[in-house]
Structures are given as structure tokens and as C-alpha cells.
Design a protein around this motif. Structure first.
Motif, PDB file in Angstrom:
ATOM      1  N   GLU A 281     102.151  29.083   0.519  1.00  0.00           N
ATOM      2  CA  GLU A 281     103.715  27.957   2.012  1.00  0.00           C
ATOM      3  C   GLU A 281     105.880  27.791   1.524  1.00  0.00           C
ATOM      4  OE1 GLU A 281     103.124  26.723   5.201  1.00  0.00           O
ATOM      5  OE2 GLU A 281     101.552  27.298   5.128  1.00  0.00           O
ATOM      6  N   ILE A 282     105.011  28.155   0.187  1.00  0.00           N
ATOM      7  CA  ILE A 282     106.430  27.909  -0.034  1.00  0.00           C
ATOM      8  C   ILE A 282     107.072  29.054  -0.606  1.00  0.00           C
ATOM      9  CG2 ILE A 282     108.187  26.489  -1.924  1.00  0.00           C
ATOM     10  CD1 ILE A 282     106.826  25.209   0.297  1.00  0.00           C
ATOM     11  N   ASP A 283     106.412  30.182  -1.215  1.00  0.00           N
ATOM     12  CA  ASP A 283     106.633  31.810  -1.524  1.00  0.00           C
ATOM     13  C   ASP A 283     108.060  31.928  -0.405  1.00  0.00           C
ATOM     14  OD1 ASP A 283     105.568  32.362  -3.619  1.00  0.00           O
ATOM     15  OD2 ASP A 283     105.443  33.728  -3.175  1.00  0.00           O
ATOM     16  N   LYS A 284     107.367  31.825   0.441  1.00  0.00           N
ATOM     17  CA  LYS A 284     108.554  32.528   1.418  1.00  0.00           C
ATOM     18  C   LYS A 284     110.226  32.450   1.255  1.00  0.00           C
ATOM     19  CE  LYS A 284     108.068  31.616   5.314  1.00  0.00           C
ATOM     20  NZ  LYS A 284     107.216  30.553   6.193  1.00  0.00           N
ATOM     21  N   GLN A 285     110.130  31.219   1.013  1.00  0.00           N
ATOM     22  CA  GLN A 285     111.288  30.493   0.458  1.00  0.00           C
ATOM     23  C   GLN A 285     112.499  31.412  -0.445  1.00  0.00           C
ATOM     24  OE1 GLN A 285     113.034  29.120   2.934  1.00  0.00           O
ATOM     25  NE2 GLN A 285     114.957  28.308   1.104  1.00  0.00           N
ATOM     26  N   ILE A 286     111.123  30.723  -1.350  1.00  0.00           N
ATOM     27  CA  ILE A 286     111.373  31.291  -2.807  1.00  0.00           C
ATOM     28  C   ILE A 286     111.959  32.821  -2.695  1.00  0.00           C
ATOM     29  CG2 ILE A 286     111.174  31.363  -4.688  1.00  0.00           C
ATOM     30  CD1 ILE A 286     109.183  28.906  -4.534  1.00  0.00           C
ATOM     31  N   GLU A 287     110.535  33.831  -1.832  1.00  0.00           N
ATOM     32  CA  GLU A 287     111.566  34.914  -1.687  1.00  0.00           C
ATOM     33  C   GLU A 287     112.619  35.196  -1.232  1.00  0.00           C
ATOM     34  OE1 GLU A 287     109.269  38.184  -1.020  1.00  0.00           O
ATOM     35  OE2 GLU A 287     107.828  37.181  -2.754  1.00  0.00           O
ATOM     36  N   MET A 288     112.876  34.512   0.206  1.00  0.00           N
ATOM     37  CA  MET A 288     113.661  34.438   0.652  1.00  0.00           C
ATOM     38  C   MET A 288     115.508  34.279   0.147  1.00  0.00           C
ATOM     39  SD  MET A 288     114.102  33.146   4.404  1.00  0.00           S
ATOM     40  CE  MET A 288     114.663  31.550   4.282  1.00  0.00           C
ATOM     41  N   ALA A 289     114.827  33.468  -0.482  1.00  0.00           N
ATOM     42  CA  ALA A 289     116.212  32.494  -1.560  1.00  0.00           C
ATOM     43  C   ALA A 289     116.874  34.019  -2.240  1.00  0.00           C
ATOM     44  CB  ALA A 289     115.921  31.870  -2.205  1.00  0.00           C
ATOM     45  N   HIS A 290     115.926  34.339  -2.611  1.00  0.00           N
ATOM     46  CA  HIS A 290     116.270  35.901  -4.066  1.00  0.00           C
ATOM     47  C   HIS A 290     116.758  36.492  -3.060  1.00  0.00           C
ATOM     48  CE1 HIS A 290     114.071  32.583  -6.847  1.00  0.00           C
ATOM     49  NE2 HIS A 290     115.257  33.127  -7.437  1.00  0.00           N
TER      50      HIS A 290
ATOM     51  N   TYR B 197     108.956  20.792  -7.833  1.00  0.00           N
ATOM     52  CA  TYR B 197     109.030  19.954  -7.913  1.00  0.00           C
ATOM     53  C   TYR B 197     109.085  19.127  -6.311  1.00  0.00           C
ATOM     54  CZ  TYR B 197     110.846  21.141 -12.157  1.00  0.00           C
ATOM     55  OH  TYR B 197     110.716  22.152 -13.492  1.00  0.00           O
ATOM     56  N   LEU B 198     109.555  19.705  -5.445  1.00  0.00           N
ATOM     57  CA  LEU B 198     108.983  19.644  -3.288  1.00  0.00           C
ATOM     58  C   LEU B 198     108.884  20.724  -2.903  1.00  0.00           C
ATOM     59  CD1 LEU B 198     112.736  19.941  -3.275  1.00  0.00           C
ATOM     60  CD2 LEU B 198     112.163  17.701  -3.356  1.00  0.00           C
ATOM     61  N   ALA B 199     107.545  20.963  -3.940  1.00  0.00           N
ATOM     62  CA  ALA B 199     106.847  21.819  -2.681  1.00  0.00           C
ATOM     63  C   ALA B 199     106.143  21.180  -1.017  1.00  0.00           C
ATOM     64  CB  ALA B 199     106.273  22.106  -3.535  1.00  0.00           C
ATOM     65  N   GLU B 200     105.878  20.194  -2.031  1.00  0.00           N
ATOM     66  CA  GLU B 200     105.233  19.512  -0.497  1.00  0.00           C
ATOM     67  C   GLU B 200     105.972  18.848   0.393  1.00  0.00           C
ATOM     68  OE1 GLU B 200     101.520  17.011  -2.187  1.00  0.00           O
ATOM     69  OE2 GLU B 200     101.820  19.172  -3.182  1.00  0.00           O
ATOM     70  N   ASP B 201     106.838  18.168  -0.229  1.00  0.00           N
ATOM     71  CA  ASP B 201     107.307  17.477   0.565  1.00  0.00           C
ATOM     72  C   ASP B 201     108.529  18.530   1.765  1.00  0.00           C
ATOM     73  OD1 ASP B 201     107.225  15.050   0.072  1.00  0.00           O
ATOM     74  OD2 ASP B 201     108.635  14.714  -1.396  1.00  0.00           O
ATOM     75  N   PHE B 202     109.102  19.571   1.051  1.00  0.00           N
ATOM     76  CA  PHE B 202     109.385  20.492   1.492  1.00  0.00           C
ATOM     77  C   PHE B 202     108.814  21.530   2.436  1.00  0.00           C
ATOM     78  CE2 PHE B 202     110.812  25.181   2.118  1.00  0.00           C
ATOM     79  CZ  PHE B 202     111.433  25.309   2.970  1.00  0.00           C
ATOM     80  N   GLU B 203     107.269  20.916   2.604  1.00  0.00           N
ATOM     81  CA  GLU B 203     106.563  22.319   3.623  1.00  0.00           C
ATOM     82  C   GLU B 203     106.597  20.849   4.780  1.00  0.00           C
ATOM     83  OE1 GLU B 203     102.573  22.234   3.700  1.00  0.00           O
ATOM     84  OE2 GLU B 203     103.226  23.047   5.813  1.00  0.00           O
ATOM     85  N   ALA B 204     106.537  19.674   4.927  1.00  0.00           N
ATOM     86  CA  ALA B 204     106.541  18.863   5.893  1.00  0.00           C
ATOM     87  C   ALA B 204     107.667  18.859   6.338  1.00  0.00           C
ATOM     88  CB  ALA B 204     106.056  16.932   5.051  1.00  0.00           C
TER      89      ALA B 204
END
Lengths: 319, 100
Positions: free
Chosen positions: A98-107, B73-80
Motif C-alpha cells: 500500500e505504502i510503496d506507491k507513496q514512496i515511489e511517488m516521493a522519489h 514507521y508510520l505505515a499503518e497510520d498513513f494508510e488509515a
């Protein structure tokens, strides 16, 4: 501690040539010198006819002179990989995706290159600079350079505000925890606050070093666009508390002899006349002294020609 | 046959009453109050996330390269947070109190 010198200017004005020539002068004057290229075009390798990488390497045929080339692209990639690795250690695979998208975008943002470059620059000032008397940076084009240099101020404030917000919400979480129940989050050992503080400290170091221990020179060509651009750059650097020590006018057309006739000679005379006007304009409107005028060369500046340029570049190398 | 004295009966009653009263107190006063504090904490957190990751909503941010470092460190909170911000009307968005 090493003294840092930056050469800025629009792309194509000859920053690489001028910084290589200046580095050469420093080395010849007896200073251990490192020249750092941040130009994605990597022309430092061309100037010295020798490939350079991410680590300082001695320049063949020149004593006390080393060079390195920073690749912003590679820096961005390395940063991305670091975060991914940390990510895998911290959270489950589902969340990672889920988060990978955001990380990639930031780069991929336009600012990522400058940010990566700036990070690497700070590291050079902290680590690689150790053991050198002079470190010469051939900085990226004007606009980017300025953005880069304005980061410490901007980010310092921003990090302060973030820490405050983060601390406040953690404190509230603690107050909301009922009785013996564990609070959801606590301020102590919060990795976010720790990271933000590290960032801030880094930027403060950079800002301090740039203000107290660095000199800036702007390289320009004797044409209208370049003069206007340089005037703006001087103003903007001033806004960030960074004074420009001097202007280097590069690629000045040589004047033909009196008795020379013909179309080519007329062309050159006219050109020289125009360039004189531009140089006069620069001297009148920009509150920074012109410290060197370097004649235009027909071929690539390397080898003996570089020595000639270095001789023309009459900038104080300090003692 | 066990003999329950009047004292014991009173004691048991007091115990039960105390429990009911505590339940009432917790439900009417204590819990909503703590919930309000937690709401405020979440609002602060939302603001923090927005300052860090505005580009998740198409607002270009010169700092997103640096804040990406915080994500592990924020992954889960970020997703929410992202879900909450994108869909304020969803039942998921809401700070998690359901008093049916």
C-alpha cells in the motif's frame, strides 16, 4: 577544516571548466584539493580525460588534486532502496504494498533530484572533505542550485513545526489512555521525532557551513540572457544570506588584430563590441566584482588549455 | 444452609451499585471525555500527515523526498489517514467510535 568553493551558473556557461581550472590553481598553490562535480552531464571526466566515480580519486598528472562525480540519479535510487529495506524490517507485506506507491511517488517528484544531491553534498562536506584543504563544487544550474541552498532555512522551520505537531498528538494520546491501559503511542523513543531531529541537525550543519565556510562564484557568458540570469542569482543568493564573492566571465570572444580585414574580422569586431557592452552592464548593475575574464577557446578545454585557463582565472586561492 | 446476614446483603448491594455507578460514569462522562482528547490527538495527527504527505493528494511538496523516510514507521497510520482523507463519508473514516 576544508574551505568550500562553489561555482554556479546556467547550463553551458562553462562551470565545469572554471571549477576544474580553479581546483588546479588551488592544488598548484600547495593545497590538497578535491573537485566535486554534481553535473549530471559529468564533464569533469572529459576535462581531465579520466573517469571519476562516487569516491574521490587522484587526478592523473596533477599533484594534490582529486576529483569525484556525484550521480543524482543513483543517489535517488539508493535512498529509495534504503527506505524499502527499512520498510520490510518494520511492517507487514500487505501494508508495504500500500505504502510503496507513496514512496515511489516521493522519489519521482521534481524536487527529488535536488534533495538527493543536497544530501550527498552534505555528506561530502562532512566526510569526504576530511583531509582536504579546498573542496571545489561544480554546482548544478542556477535555479536548482538556489532551491538547493534555500532548503536549510525552509526545512529547519518546517521540521520544528512537525516535531511540535507530532509531540502534541502523542501527548494527547497519552492523556487519552484510560487507567492502566497502555497509551496507543508515546513520545519517548518516537522514531519519527528522532528522525526529524536528525534531519534538522543535518540542515543546520549545511546552512552553517555554507554561510561561514564557503565562497560562491557565478560563471556567466557575455550575453544578455546570462547577465540577466546572473543578476537574479546574486539577488536570490543574497536573500538566503549567501554573498557572491565574484563573477567569472567565460567565453569572451578574442579581438582580431587592427590590420585584419574581411567578413570574419568584421564579425568578430562587432561581436567583441557587443560583449563589451554586456560586460559593462554586468559591472554596473551587479554589485559583485568581475574577478576573471576567460577568452573563448575553439576546442575542448583540457590538458594544456586547462592550464592556460587556470592562469587566466585570477581568483585568490587563500593561504 | 448458609446464613446471609443483613450486613453481607448490604455489602453485596453496595458492590453492585458501585459497579453500575462506575459504568454510568464511564459511559456518560469518562469515556466521552477521553474520546474527545483522542479525537483531538487524531486531528493533530491528520495535520501532521498532511504537512508530510500533501503530495499524496496531488499537492507538490518540496519535502516529500525527506518525509518518505518516515513512512516505514508510520505505515499503518498513513494508510488509515489516506483512507480517511479520501473518503470522509465512509463508515471507516470516522474515528472509530460507534455508540449504537
Amino acid at each position: 577544516m576544508a574551505r568550500f568553493t562553489f561555482f554556479g551558473g546556467k547550463g553551458g556557461v562553462g562551470k565545469t571548466t572554471v571549477s576544474a581550472a580553479y581546483a588546479l590553481r588551488c592544488a598548484d598553490a600547495g593545497h590538497e584539493t578535491l573537485v566535486v562535480s554534481t553535473d549530471p552531464a559529468h564533464s569533469t571526466s572529459d576535462v581531465f580525460d579520466q573517469p571519476f566515480g562516487d569516491e574521490p580519486e587522484p587526478v592523473a598528472g596533477h599533484e594534490r588534486l582529486a576529483a569525484m562525480e556525484i550521480d543524482p540519479e543513483a543517489e535517488v535510487e539508493a535512498h529509495l532502496m534504503d527506505i524499502r529495506r527499512e520498510m520490510e524490517a518494520q511492517v507487514s507485506q500487505v501494508v508495504v504494498n500500500e505504502i510503496d506507491k507513496q514512496i515511489e511517488m516521493a522519489h519521482e517528484t521534481p524536487g527529488a533530484h535536488e534533495a538527493a544531491l543536497f544530501d550527498r553534498l552534505i555528506r561530502v562536506m562532512r566526510e569526504e572533505a576530511e583531509g582536504y584543504d579546498r573542496v571545489v563544487f561544480d554546482t548544478a544550474p542556477t535555479g536548482n542550485t538556489l532551491r538547493l541552498l534555500s532548503l536549510p532555512d525552509f526545512l529547519g522551520d518546517w521540521v520544528d513545526r512537525l516535531i511540535e505537531k507530532r509531540a502534541k498528538s502523542l501527548d494527547l494520546y497519552q492523556k487519552a489512555a484510560i487507567g492502566k491501559e497502555e497509551p496507543r503511542k508515546t513520545a519517548e523513543n518516537d522514531p519519527i521525532i528522532r528522525r526529524l531531529r536528525e534531519r534538522k541537525e543535518k540542515f543546520e550543519f549545511a546552512g552553517r557551513t555554507l554561510r561561514e565556510n564557503a565562497g560562491f562564484y557565478l560563471v556567466l557568458n557575455p550575453d544578455e540572457l546570462s547577465v540577466a540570469e546572473t543578476r537574479r542569482a546574486v539577488e536570490r543568493l543574497g536573500e538566503h544570506g549567501l554573498g557572491v564573492s565574484g563573477l567569472v566571465i567565460n567565453k569572451v570572444t578574442p579581438e582580431p588584430d587592427e590590420d585584419e580585414r574581411g567578413r570574419g574580422a568584421d564579425y568578430l569586431r562587432e561581436r567583441v563590441e557587443r560583449e563589451r557592452e554586456r560586460i559593462a552592464e554586468a559591472e554596473e548593475t551587479i554589485p559583485v566584482p568581475v574577478v576573471a575574464r576567460i577568452a573563448s577557446r575553439t576546442g575542448e578545454v583540457k590538458g594544456d588549455i586547462l592550464d592556460d585557463v587556470a592562469a587566466e582565472l585570477d581568483i585568490d586561492v587563500g593561504d | 444452609m448458609t446464613v446471609v446476614t443483613i450486613h453481607e446483603q448490604f455489602a453485596r448491594f453496595r458492590e453492585q451499585a458501585a459497579e453500575v455507578m462506575h459504568g454510568l460514569y464511564h459511559g456518560m462522562i469518562e469515556h466521552p471525555a477521553f474520546e474527545q482528547i483522542e479525537d483531538e490527538a487524531m486531528d493533530q495527527e491528520d495535520a501532521f500527515f498532511f504537512a508530510c504527505f500533501a503530495d499524496a493528494f496531488g499537492i507538490p511538496s518540496p519535502v516529500s523526498y525527506y518525509t518518505a523516510e518516515l513512512l516505514p514507521y508510520l505505515a499503518e497510520d498513513f494508510e488509515a489517514w489516506e483512507r480517511r482523507m479520501w473518503d470522509r463519508d465512509s463508515v471507516l473514516d470516522w474515528k472509530g467510535h460507534f455508540h449504537f
